[in-house]
Scaffold this active site. Structure first.
Site, PDB file in Angstrom:
ATOM      1  N   CYS A   2       0.801  -1.221   0.000  1.00  0.00           N
ATOM      2  CA  CYS A   2       0.000   0.000   0.000  1.00  0.00           C
ATOM      3  C   CYS A   2       0.832   1.268   0.000  1.00  0.00           C
ATOM      4  CB  CYS A   2      -0.963  -0.009   1.162  1.00  0.00           C
ATOM      5  SG  CYS A   2      -0.161  -0.256   2.739  1.00  0.00           S
ATOM      6  N   HIS A  50      -2.041   0.318   7.017  1.00  0.00           N
ATOM      7  CA  HIS A  50      -2.356   0.723   5.667  1.00  0.00           C
ATOM      8  C   HIS A  50      -1.910   2.159   5.447  1.00  0.00           C
ATOM      9  CE1 HIS A  50      -4.320   0.062   1.901  1.00  0.00           C
ATOM     10  NE2 HIS A  50      -5.224   1.020   2.067  1.00  0.00           N
ATOM     11  N   ASP A 109      -7.970   5.726  -2.249  1.00  0.00           N
ATOM     12  CA  ASP A 109      -7.098   4.609  -1.884  1.00  0.00           C
ATOM     13  C   ASP A 109      -6.633   3.917  -3.158  1.00  0.00           C
ATOM     14  OD1 ASP A 109      -5.732   2.548  -0.846  1.00  0.00           O
ATOM     15  OD2 ASP A 109      -7.328   1.836   0.473  1.00  0.00           O
TER      16      ASP A 109
END
Lengths: 322, 655
Positions: free
Chosen positions: B412, B456, B472
């Site tokens: 991520c 994350h 995201d």
């Protein structure tokens, strides 16, 4: 109780001029013969003053006879020795009645037990029958032969010796008989210095003969009568009772100490206090006589972990002083 | 023989060694193996001395062992100070002490060392199993303590268990009282070493490629959440942490700006839309000072503040588990950017020229921010990008370029960083938010468990219509990560060991682990989370608002309890002879000079012993003893003047 008071008064008239000093001299005098055993001498003397009898458990040659003789001489008492053997008969101890032709009567010939200090050597080598003849005389302070009662002399002090029971040819004294001895002591080997003095010193026999009496028998009886009057405070009696209770209630003890043992413990402590020059008893006095008075009456409980008398005594010794 | 020099019974030694083993055992999880082995060898040696008659080491060997052990500790830790080195030192010293353990005094010393080991273990962990282990150790130590003071004739293998348990039980109310009232200061009160709280895993103050993927396989719990109502959908569970503005091309940091610490505000700077979400977070220690909350938190819990960047911050690093309630709104509108903020949100270094060129090309095309955003996401989605737990190392000077155009495989943080750089190059204000995403529901406790592997990073872009908007980029590459959570992803990548050994027990195992987690949640909420804030808010209800008031309350309560105990035990006791009382005081006075008395020791024998040991006390002791003996065992009456004289002598003793 008036009669008792008179008796005490009467006996106090015969007390030695300075009882404390006399006792110190006694201990010192006997200590010249039995070297390095001051405690044993004091214990034996306590036992005597408490009107009890003494059992010495030890090997031959440790000075048992010398101790008995020394005590007798220093106290001005007559002394007899009976060697116990397996064929010894009661009559050999207490005496016999013999028919006298001139007087046409039986006359009693007193045995060696009619003596002020009796040394019963190796008591456990005789049969129980012979043993009990002596033990009865000790307890009753009289001997009955064919219906006539003969009192033993006053003071009367029996010192019995006993071989360790694991030796062959011994009849072990039963507990009830053991209980009749106020104290049981072990002489033990002398320490280095005492032994040296013993080896380099003169003949014991001559030295023994040189001891001169420090007390008359009457004075000794008067001293004995004084023992119960040595002050035992309530706190002290509490302590004695705590010891008795512990022996009866704590685990590990097969039998608790008997009331007779309790009384003996108190009397011996009183005698010990007197020997120490005090007119009151301290817990330390009780502790000093405890192993000798209680040791031979204690037995470990019967289970897998047999506890020795030493261990039981150590536990008694650890009982808190109230 | 006094009690202090009395040799130990075998039973007492066995009990002592057992208790010390229990006290030292939990440390095996963090102490170096060598240290642990050393302690074990020392203990075994001491036992063989008892069992097989081995000799105790002599003075020289002990000295050599001491120096060797000290050097060993210094060699491993580089110091003897601090929590870890200190624990190691304590352990080896305990082992060495065992090698000269002979009598009662040594045994007492090692017992206290054992208790200290128990306390120290609490610095390392306060989990339920550790708490149980420590309590057991404490029980065994108490049993050993009783054994040391007990008549050796008592029987029964567990004869000390009941009295020890009773003692601990009797101490429990005091312990509870101390737990509630003992002042818990936000800063350590008496200089605990800096590492006293240990290292904690979790997010850090900076972000670089690979930082978060380190956490990807960690099952460790970050926090638990209990929602007041129904929990939001999985894809909305973004737990907001620190916000990063500044990049040097590789690392992202909070940057040198006031958003992090300054201008805390009571009300956040956004307009909430939609329904509020109320929940409680049970945070595990992070060693950092931020508090995670659902995007975007509207209220700040007690002891926390809202920052300009809309995450929660607390005054002190979170070193103890912490419990707090928050209200969040998932829909919101943020105000216009200031010029300074806009400048920071567009900051870019010269690194990563190819990525910058791509972004600038979009800007030159005149793309609107929304379009640029969609273009970037489409780029990630359509090109050959992979989401992986083990991304290749990006070592060059232009890591974003390497990722964008060469490796194209990342976690991520790679996507978030690349996206943010792209957006900034395209002229869209953007920043990175780190935190956690998702969570796993516990059916027993009905709470959500967020683990370190849920860590994350995502991006926020500023759009004129809505203000700051969460984007995201990971979702564009691996939508299943967001929808099904990290556990599912791990299971499919075969990394999670739990799924490998199953034996058809999975439902049962799941249930057991859910129950265990629920229990831990309670433990955290009721015991561990009782920190400074919880304490002050609880005690404020009773009108205690300052540390001083709290301390006074604690001292007062303890004093009252002590007085009550004294009164109760005194009235229960028989009225005692003043002489006995005096003699008890006499003995305790002697104890001050190190003269331990035994209850079976006669007064004259005691006085004699004192004369031998401490001749300077002899005069007073003899005087006391003579009078005491005369009154207690002689015929002397207790007169008040005698008692006064005894008291005076006692008071003079040892002056």
């Amino acid at each position: 109780m008036p009669p008792q008071t008179t008796a005490t008064q009467k006996s106090s008239q015969k007390l030695p001029a300075n009882p404390g000093e006399t006792i110190t001299k006694l201990v010192a005098g006997i200590g010249n013969i039995i070297l390095g055993k001051g405690d044993i001498i004091r214990l034996a003397l306590s036992c005597l003053l408490a009107r009890g009898h003494l059992l010495i458990e030890d090997l031959p040659g440790m000075g048992k006879t010398t101790l008995a003789q020394g005590l007798a001489r220093a106290l001005g008492l007559e002394f007899q020795r009976i060697q116990f053997t397996s064929d010894l008969l009661p009559a050999d101890i207490i005496g016999v009645s013999i028919y006298e032709r001139e007087a046409q009567t039986f006359r009693f010939h007193p045995g060696p037990v009619f003596s002020q200090v009796v040394l019963a050597d190796e008591i456990n080598r005789a049969t129980p029958r012979a043993q009990s003849a002596l033990l009865e005389a000790m307890e009753e302070r009289q001997v009955t032969v064919e219906g006539t009662t003969h009192a033993v002399p006053e003071p009367f002090f029996v010192i019995a010796t006993q071989n360790p029971s694991n030796q062959t040819g011994t009849f072990e004294l039963p507990e009830s008989q053991l209980d009749r001895f106020l104290m049981c002591v072990h002489m033990g080997y002398p320490d280095h210095h005492a032994e040296r003095a013993l080896l380099t010193g003169g003949d014991r026999r001559e030295q023994l003969a040189s001891i001169r009496p420090l007390l008359t028998p009457a004075e000794l009886v008067a001293l004995q009568a004084r023992i119960p009057n040595v002050h035992a405070s309530a706190a002290l009696v509490d302590y004695v009772q705590a010891l008795l209770r512990f022996s009866r209630e704590a685990p590990g003890f097969r039998l608790g100490l008997s009331p007779r043992a309790g009384l003996g413990l108190l009397r011996c402590a009183q005698a010990w206090a007197l020997i120490d020059g005090r007119n009151h008893v301290l817990p330390e006095d009780v502790q000093a006589v405890l192993p000798s008075v209680a040791g031979h009456r204690l037995q470990g409980a019967e289970d897998s972990t047999q506890i020795s008398q030493q261990e039981l005594l150590a536990r008694l010794r650890a009982v808190p002083i109230p | 023989m006094s009690i202090t020099s009395a040799p130990l019974t075998r039973r007492a030694l066995a009990m002592l060694l057992l208790a010390l083993t229990a006290a030292a055992a939990p440390h095996a999880f963090h102490l170096p193996l060598g240290i642990m082995l050393f302690v074990i060898v020392c203990g075994l040696w001491r036992w063989m001395v008892e069992r097989a008659g081995w000799p105790l080491p002599g003075r020289t060997l002990r000295a050599v062992l001491t120096i060797a052990a000290l050097s060993f500790v210094v060699l491993i830790f580089g110091t003897v100070f601090g929590r870890d080195a200190g624990t190691a030192l304590l352990s080896v010293m305990l082992g060495l002490k065992l090698l000269e353990l002979r009598n009662y005094r040594d045994a007492m010393l090692t017992l206290f060392l054992g208790c200290f080991l128990v306390v120290v273990m609490a610095f390392h962990s306060q989990e339920i199993p550790v708490a149980i282990a420590l309590l057991t150790a404490l029980l065994l130590l108490t049993m050993a303590l009783i054994e040391l003071h007990r008549d050796p004739s008592a029987r029964g293998p567990m004869r000390n268990l009941q009295p020890a348990a009773m003692m601990l039980l009797a101490a429990a109310p005091l312990a509870a009282l101390m737990f509630v009232l003992f002042p818990r200061l936000p800063a350590p009160l008496w200089g605990l070493p800096a590492d006293a709280h240990g290292k904690t895993t979790g997010l850090s103050e900076t972000m670089s490629p690979g930082a978060i993927s380190q956490l990807a396989t960690s099952d460790e719990i970050a926090f638990r959440v209990l929602f007041d109502g129904a929990p939001p959908a999985a894809e909305d569970l973004y737990w907001r942490g620190p916000v990063f503005w500044h990049t040097d091309g590789r690392n992202w940091s909070v940057g040198n700006h006031p958003g992090m610490t300054a201008s805390p505000r009571m009300r956040p700077d956004f307009t909430p839309l939609g329904a509020p979400i109320n929940y409680t977070v049970m945070l595990e220690p992070t060693g950092q000072s931020w508090l995670f909350a659902l995007d975007l938190p509207y209220t700040a819990p007690a002891g926390g503040v809202q920052t300009e960047d809309m995450f929660l911050l607390t005054g002190q690093p979170v070193r103890e588990p912490r419990h707090y309630a928050v209200t969040s709104y998932s829909a919101h509108r943020t105000p216009e950017l200031s010029a300074a903020q806009r400048e920071r949100a567009l900051q870019l270094p010269d690194a990563n020229p190819r990525t910058l060129a791509l972004g600038r090309a979009w800007q030159e095309e005149g793309l609107a921010p929304e379009t640029a955003l969609q273009r970037a996401l489409a780029h990630f989605h359509n090109e050959e990008f992979h989401y992986t737990l083990s991304p290749p190392m990006l070592s060059g000077a232009d890591p974003v370029d390497s990722f964008m155009f060469e490796t194209r495989a990342g976690f991520c943080e790679h996507y978030a960083a690349a996206f943010t750089v792209l957006m900034r190059a395209a002229g869209v204000p953007a920043r990175i938010v780190t935190g956690y995403q998702g969570g796993e529901r516990n059916p027993i406790g009905d709470h959500l468990i967020v683990r370190q592997r849920d860590a994350h990073a995502w991006a926020e872009v500023w759009l004129p219509a809505q203000g700051w908007t969460r984007v995201d980029p990971t979702a564009a590459v691996a939508p299943e990560r967001i929808q099904h959570g990290s556990a599912d992803l791990l299971a499919r990548s075969g990394i999670n060991a739990r799924t490998r050994y199953d034996f058809g027990l999975r439902p049962l195992l799941d249930r057991v682990s859910a129950s265990w987690d629920a229990l831990n949640t309670r433990w955290n909420a009721w015991v561990l989370a009782y920190g400074p804030d919880a304490q002050s808010s609880l005690l404020a209800r009773f009108g205690l608002r300052s540390w001083l008031a709290m301390t006074l309350a604690l001292a007062g309560t303890i004093a009252i309890v002590l007085v009550l105990i004294t009164l109760l035990t005194r009235s229960a006791r028989q009225p005692r002879d003043p002489l006995v009382e005096l003699h008890t005081r006499f003995r305790s006075r002697l104890a001050r000079f190190g003269i331990m008395t035994e209850a079976s020791e006669g007064p004259i024998a005691l006085a004699h012993r004192v004369r031998q040991r401490n001749p300077e006390l002899a005069a007073n002791v003899d005087m006391f003893t003579a009078l005491y003996v005369a009154m207690r065992y002689g015929k002397k009456n207790h007169t008040p003047s005698d008692l006064r004289h005894l008291r005076r002598t006692l008071a003079n003793l040892g002056r």
